[in-house]
Design a protein around this motif. Structure first.
Motif, mmCIF file in Angstrom:
data_model
loop_
_atom_site.group_PDB
_atom_site.id
_atom_site.type_symbol
_atom_site.label_atom_id
_atom_site.label_comp_id
_atom_site.label_asym_id
_atom_site.label_seq_id
_atom_site.Cartn_x
_atom_site.Cartn_y
_atom_site.Cartn_z
ATOM 1 N N LEU A 48 0.824 -1.217 0.000
ATOM 2 C CA LEU A 48 0.000 0.000 0.000
ATOM 3 C C LEU A 48 0.857 1.267 0.000
ATOM 4 O O LEU A 48 0.321 2.388 0.005
ATOM 5 C CB LEU A 48 -0.938 0.027 1.207
ATOM 6 N N ILE A 87 -12.394 -0.218 -1.551
ATOM 7 C CA ILE A 87 -11.530 -0.575 -2.675
ATOM 8 C C ILE A 87 -10.539 -1.601 -2.107
ATOM 9 O O ILE A 87 -10.027 -1.422 -0.991
ATOM 10 C CB ILE A 87 -10.833 0.675 -3.284
ATOM 11 N N PHE A 97 -7.056 -3.917 -2.219
ATOM 12 C CA PHE A 97 -5.695 -3.919 -2.763
ATOM 13 C C PHE A 97 -5.024 -5.240 -2.414
ATOM 14 O O PHE A 97 -5.284 -5.824 -1.363
ATOM 15 C CB PHE A 97 -4.877 -2.768 -2.163
ATOM 16 N N LYS A 145 -8.290 -3.642 2.502
ATOM 17 C CA LYS A 145 -9.449 -2.922 1.970
ATOM 18 C C LYS A 145 -9.495 -1.524 2.569
ATOM 19 O O LYS A 145 -9.236 -1.341 3.760
ATOM 20 C CB LYS A 145 -10.713 -3.743 2.205
ATOM 21 N N LEU A 184 -3.100 7.272 -6.051
ATOM 22 C CA LEU A 184 -2.412 5.989 -6.269
ATOM 23 C C LEU A 184 -1.047 6.238 -6.893
ATOM 24 O O LEU A 184 -0.941 6.890 -7.947
ATOM 25 C CB LEU A 184 -3.242 5.081 -7.187
ATOM 26 N N HIS A 232 -5.830 -3.462 -7.701
ATOM 27 C CA HIS A 232 -6.976 -2.954 -6.942
ATOM 28 C C HIS A 232 -8.276 -3.294 -7.658
ATOM 29 O O HIS A 232 -8.275 -3.549 -8.870
ATOM 30 C CB HIS A 232 -6.857 -1.446 -6.667
#
Ligand SMILES: O=C(O)CCC(=O)C(=O)O
Ligand SMILES: [Fe+2]
Length: 556
Positions: free
Chosen positions: A262, A405, A407, A424, A435, A445
């Motif tokens: 992330l 969303i 990932f 999430k 991003l 994603h």
């Protein structure tokens, strides 16, 4: 016995020897009374015949004349008649011209939006009171797109002074007059605000989004600009309320190494307030209606057939034509350089400006394309990494409903439109997710099937080598400066107390340093962390503490 006059006369002569008249050679022949009567009849017949003939000639003559008259009529050779006709025609033309001229005179407080094949006319009623920029001489801004048939918006004010702006919001050839009327009716209030956006966008490069339209509801430009323009302190206040989370963590093993997948993600919340969100959503709906009625360029609006739950997200793309999958012509996913779509609409440009001014997007990466995603209940966007035809960072703005969303390096389908993944992140409405880094390029994603209608707008800058062939930079998106830098310095002293200004700048640079520090600290921490700690961190990447939303430019 009856005697003739002659016999009577002879008799009387015998009776009187003293006759006055003598006829030695005998009497002259008596007048042929019967013959004379016969001739008269012939004469009469002749006369009758003559009269009949005369009548026939007259009838023939009249027929000839009326025939000639008819011919003259047909050939338009009757000069008097022609003159009368000419006069009538002239009057008709004059009336038509008058009507056309009157067509631009609008009832009070009205705007007319007329789309023509090559340009769009926007007419303001007298009382609207256009800002002074419209009383300048007409000027043409250079084309912001190198499109084949650029159309332009002509702003008509009271003295018909015009401003020209590029627009490609419609495919004129496909527009029926009915659609135009519908659009005129449908989009008046919103387009008005968009017009406001255009005006301010094009006229003043660095003016604030709120000044433009988003928070104003007045219909008049002048009033709108005045009532909705945010003063610098107001804007700073709004900017200070933005929540900024930049330390998302979720460790996954990638090629044998532990990686924070992330890393690089940022969530900026409260960027667009409720009123602004409402206006943006309304505008998206207008665009959707235009797309459905084929008023947008061919590849701008895509509404796939819903053949299963989760598949059917509507997309509207601006700035470039992005190919999601190998298309009918065998072209691979990515930007199709020789296809054209509509350019970024003014309202979305205003959003970009705000994001740059409020230091959400860097000045080095100002988006020149965007995609609107309209998710109906059950729609999703499947796992993907955004194409490298777009540079990093890019961002997505959320509307209508908060959704998660997901990932992760491995996002697995677990049902129709449903996926499981390592991390999430809930995306609040009005927020911007940035991003970049691992969050953009290591983790995939996806947005699983939404429970309620949701809209997102993804803004991306195209790689210079992938720009559409007919692309030219939008002047409205050049030279945007973040608030607190050159923008602040440019403002008159009375608008920004100098003490406050420098205080803000100090606070901002401190915070930027802190953010930079905390980011690098986090990275160090992660790479040194024990597997347990990392896993624990990865389990709750979205538990925000107060410190997760430090105001970047506080004015308190
Ligand atoms: O809807 C979202 O927030 C994500 C959209 C997205 O991933 C994309 O447009 O590439
Ligand atoms: Fe994406």
């Amino acid at each position: 016995m009856s005697l003739t006059r002659r016999q009577r006369a002879l008799q009387s002569g015998k009776d009187a020897s003293t006759s006055l008249i003598e006829f030695p050679n005998g009497l002259p022949p008596a007048p042929p009374t019967k013959h004379r009567e016969k001739l008269t009849e012939v004469e009469q017949q002749l006369k009758k015949a003559e009269a009949a003939q005369k009548r026939r000639v007259q009838v023939a003559k009249a027929a000839k004349e009326s025939e000639a008259e008819a011919i003259r009529k047909i050939l338009g050779q009757d000069s008097n008649r022609k003159k009368r006709e000419d006069k009538l025609k002239k009057r008709r033309d004059e009336l038509a011209k008058e009507k056309a001229a009157n067509a631009w005179t609008l009832p009070p407080n009205t705007i007319r939006w007329v789309i023509r094949p090559t340009r769009t006319f926007i007419t303001f009623s007298e009382d609207v009171g256009l800002p002074s920029i419209f009383s300048s001489k007409p000027c043409r801004l250079s084309s912001s797109r190198g499109c084949q048939k650029p159309s332009s918006i002509h702003m008509r004010g009271m003295s018909s002074t015009l401003k020209h702006f590029n627009t490609h919001l419609q495919r004129p050839s496909l527009l029926s007059s009915e659609t135009r009327l519908k659009m005129e009716r449908m989009s008046k209030p919103l387009d008005w605000k968009l017009v406001g956006c255009s005006i301010a966008n094009e006229a003043r490069l660095n003016s604030d989004i709120a000044k433009l339209s988003l928070s104003g509801s007045n219909i008049k430009v002048s009033a709108d600009e005045k009532s909705s323009s945010m003063s610098l302190p107001e804007e700073q206040k709004r900017m200070s309320l933005v929540g900024r989370k930049k330390n998302f963590e979720c460790v996954e093993r990638v090629k044998g190494r532990r990686v924070n997948v992330l890393q690089g993600l940022e969530l900026h919340t409260r960027v667009f307030n409720d009123e602004e969100q409402k206006k943006i959503v309304e505008y998206v709906y207008d665009l959707q209606r235009m797309g459905q009625s084929r008023e947008l360029r061919e590849r701008t609006y895509l509404e796939p057939q819903k053949w299963m739950r989760g598949k059917g997200r509507v997309t509207i793309q601006f700035g470039c034509c992005y190919n999601y999958a190998v298309d009918k012509k065998g072209r691979p996913p990515g930007i199709i350089r020789d296809e054209e779509v509509d350019p970024i609409p003014p309202l979305f440009k205003s959003m970009i400006k705000r994001m740059v001014k409020w230091r959400i997007l860097p000045t080095t990466c100002i988006p020149n394309s965007c995609i609107v995603n309209i998710y109906n209940e059950g729609d999703c966007i499947p796992p993907h990494i955004d194409h490298h035809d777009f540079v990093r960072p890019f961002c997505t703005v959320s509307f209508l409903t908060e959704s998660n969303i997901l990932f992760g390096t491995n996002l697995r389908p677990v049902g129709e439109g449903e996926f499981s993944g390592a991390a999430k992140i809930p995306l609040p409405v009005g927020s911007v997710l940035i991003l970049k880094g691992n969050g953009a390029d290591v983790a995939k994603h996806c947005v699983p099937a939404v429970h309620k209608k949701r809209i997102s707008i993804t803004f991306r800058k195209m790689d210079d080598s992938k720009l559409p062939f007919k692309f030219s930079p939008d002047p409205g998106l050049q030279g945007i400066q973040p608030l607190g830098s050159s923008q602040m310095n440019k403002l008159p002293a009375q608008q920004v107390p100098s003490q406050q200004n420098s205080q803000n700048q100090n606070q901002m640079s401190n915070l930027q340093n802190q953010n930079r520090l905390s980011n690098s600290q986090n990275q160090n921490r992660l790479s040194n962390a024990a597997p347990d700690t990392a896993r624990k961190m990865s389990r709750s990447p979205t538990q925000f503490g107060n410190d997760d939303f430090p105001p970047l430019c506080a004015t308190r």
